[in-house]
Design a protein around this motif. Structure first.
Motif, short mmCIF file in Angstrom:
data_model
loop_
_atom_site.label_atom_id
_atom_site.label_comp_id
_atom_site.label_asym_id
_atom_site.label_seq_id
_atom_site.Cartn_x
_atom_site.Cartn_y
_atom_site.Cartn_z
N GLY A 40 47.22 32.18 45.46
CA GLY A 40 48.05 31.10 45.95
C GLY A 40 48.70 31.47 47.26
N GLY A 41 49.15 30.47 48.00
CA GLY A 41 49.74 30.72 49.31
C GLY A 41 48.65 31.13 50.27
N VAL A 42 48.90 32.15 51.07
CA VAL A 42 47.89 32.67 52.00
C VAL A 42 46.91 33.50 51.18
N THR A 43 45.67 33.05 51.10
CA THR A 43 44.69 33.75 50.27
C THR A 43 43.62 34.47 51.09
N SER A 44 43.69 34.38 52.42
CA SER A 44 42.77 35.13 53.27
C SER A 44 43.38 35.26 54.65
N GLY A 45 42.89 36.23 55.39
CA GLY A 45 43.37 36.44 56.76
C GLY A 45 44.67 37.19 56.81
N GLN A 46 45.32 37.09 57.97
CA GLN A 46 46.52 37.87 58.24
C GLN A 46 47.78 37.05 57.94
N MET A 47 48.69 37.66 57.21
CA MET A 47 49.97 37.03 56.90
C MET A 47 50.92 37.20 58.09
N LYS A 48 51.92 36.32 58.14
CA LYS A 48 52.94 36.39 59.19
C LYS A 48 54.29 36.00 58.60
N LEU A 49 55.31 36.04 59.42
CA LEU A 49 56.67 35.73 58.97
C LEU A 49 56.71 34.39 58.26
N GLY A 50 57.33 34.38 57.09
CA GLY A 50 57.51 33.16 56.31
C GLY A 50 56.38 32.85 55.35
N ASP A 51 55.26 33.57 55.46
CA ASP A 51 54.14 33.33 54.56
C ASP A 51 54.43 33.86 53.17
N THR A 52 53.88 33.17 52.18
CA THR A 52 53.92 33.66 50.81
C THR A 52 52.48 33.82 50.33
N VAL A 53 52.33 34.72 49.38
CA VAL A 53 51.04 34.90 48.72
C VAL A 53 51.33 35.20 47.25
N THR A 54 50.53 34.61 46.38
CA THR A 54 50.63 34.93 44.96
C THR A 54 49.47 35.82 44.60
N TRP A 55 49.81 37.00 44.12
CA TRP A 55 48.82 38.01 43.71
C TRP A 55 48.67 37.96 42.20
N GLN A 56 47.46 38.20 41.76
CA GLN A 56 47.20 38.37 40.32
C GLN A 56 46.45 39.68 40.15
N ALA A 57 46.87 40.47 39.19
CA ALA A 57 46.25 41.77 38.96
C ALA A 57 46.44 42.18 37.50
N ARG A 58 45.67 43.18 37.10
CA ARG A 58 45.78 43.71 35.75
C ARG A 58 46.35 45.13 35.84
N HIS A 59 47.50 45.31 35.20
CA HIS A 59 48.15 46.62 35.11
C HIS A 59 48.60 46.81 33.67
N PHE A 60 48.41 48.00 33.14
CA PHE A 60 48.79 48.33 31.76
C PHE A 60 48.11 47.40 30.76
N GLY A 61 46.90 46.93 31.11
CA GLY A 61 46.14 46.07 30.22
C GLY A 61 46.60 44.62 30.18
N LEU A 62 47.56 44.28 31.02
CA LEU A 62 48.09 42.91 31.05
C LEU A 62 47.86 42.28 32.41
N CYS A 63 47.69 40.97 32.43
CA CYS A 63 47.53 40.22 33.67
C CYS A 63 48.92 39.85 34.19
N TRP A 64 49.19 40.20 35.45
CA TRP A 64 50.48 39.95 36.07
C TRP A 64 50.29 39.06 37.29
N ARG A 65 51.31 38.28 37.60
CA ARG A 65 51.35 37.49 38.83
C ARG A 65 52.64 37.78 39.56
N MET A 66 52.53 37.87 40.88
CA MET A 66 53.71 38.08 41.70
C MET A 66 53.55 37.29 42.99
N THR A 67 54.55 36.51 43.33
CA THR A 67 54.56 35.81 44.61
C THR A 67 55.49 36.57 45.53
N SER A 68 54.97 36.95 46.70
CA SER A 68 55.78 37.67 47.66
C SER A 68 55.86 36.88 48.97
N LEU A 69 56.94 37.14 49.69
CA LEU A 69 57.27 36.47 50.93
C LEU A 69 57.36 37.51 52.04
#
Length: 152
Positions: A40-69
């Motif tokens: 979600g948010g910026v999903t390709s290319g270079q991010m810049k000031l004010g951009d958000t991206v939602t990452w999804q990953a698997r850590h400790f056997g669980l699926c996590w999501r984090m939106t960062s700015l």
């Protein structure tokens, strides 16, 4: 809350390292071991000031999501990414890029984070996250270093 820093020497100019550090594809490639991807948010290319991206990953056997700015941005010196929503009580990652005097870059990461779960947070940080998170940042930095130096 935990704070840690990592420093990585890179034989490439600060602007190149700065730019690569903001590339979604470089980040996802560096985190391939956890299957991290931008959903979600910026999903390709270079991010810049004010951009958000939602990452999804698997850590400790669980699926996590984090939106960062990208909350601060001063090329090629630094940028900051902060969690907007996600698994941490707090996540603040300052990326600094300084010339090393020989045409390369000293990349310094300063990470402040707090685990969720109230009183259990200190235990989670001490037992697991204080080792796990610096290792993830080192993996990412090794990938950025290889990508920046390969472009020379």
């Amino acid at each position: 809350m935990t704070r840690f820093e990592t420093t990585t020497g890179i034989a490439a100019p600060p602007q190149r390292v700065f730019d690569l550090s903001l590339e979604v594809e470089v980040h996802t490639a560096s985190m391939a071991g956890s299957g991290e991807r931008a959903i979600g948010g910026v999903t390709s290319g270079q991010m810049k000031l004010g951009d958000t991206v939602t990452w999804q990953a698997r850590h400790f056997g669980l699926c996590w999501r984090m939106t960062s700015l990208i909350s601060a941005y001063d090329p090629p010196g630094y940028f900051v990414d902060e969690q907007v929503t996600g698994p941490f009580e707090r996540w603040h990652h300052a990326h600094h890029f300084e010339p090393d005097g020989n045409g390369g870059t000293v990349m310094r990461d300063v990470i402040d984070f707090a685990a969720p779960l109230g009183p259990l947070a200190a235990i989670a940080e001490f037992v697991v996250l204080n080792r796990y998170m610096p290792r993830l940042i080192r993996i990412r930095n090794d990938h950025v270093k290889a990508a920046a130096e390969a472009a020379n």
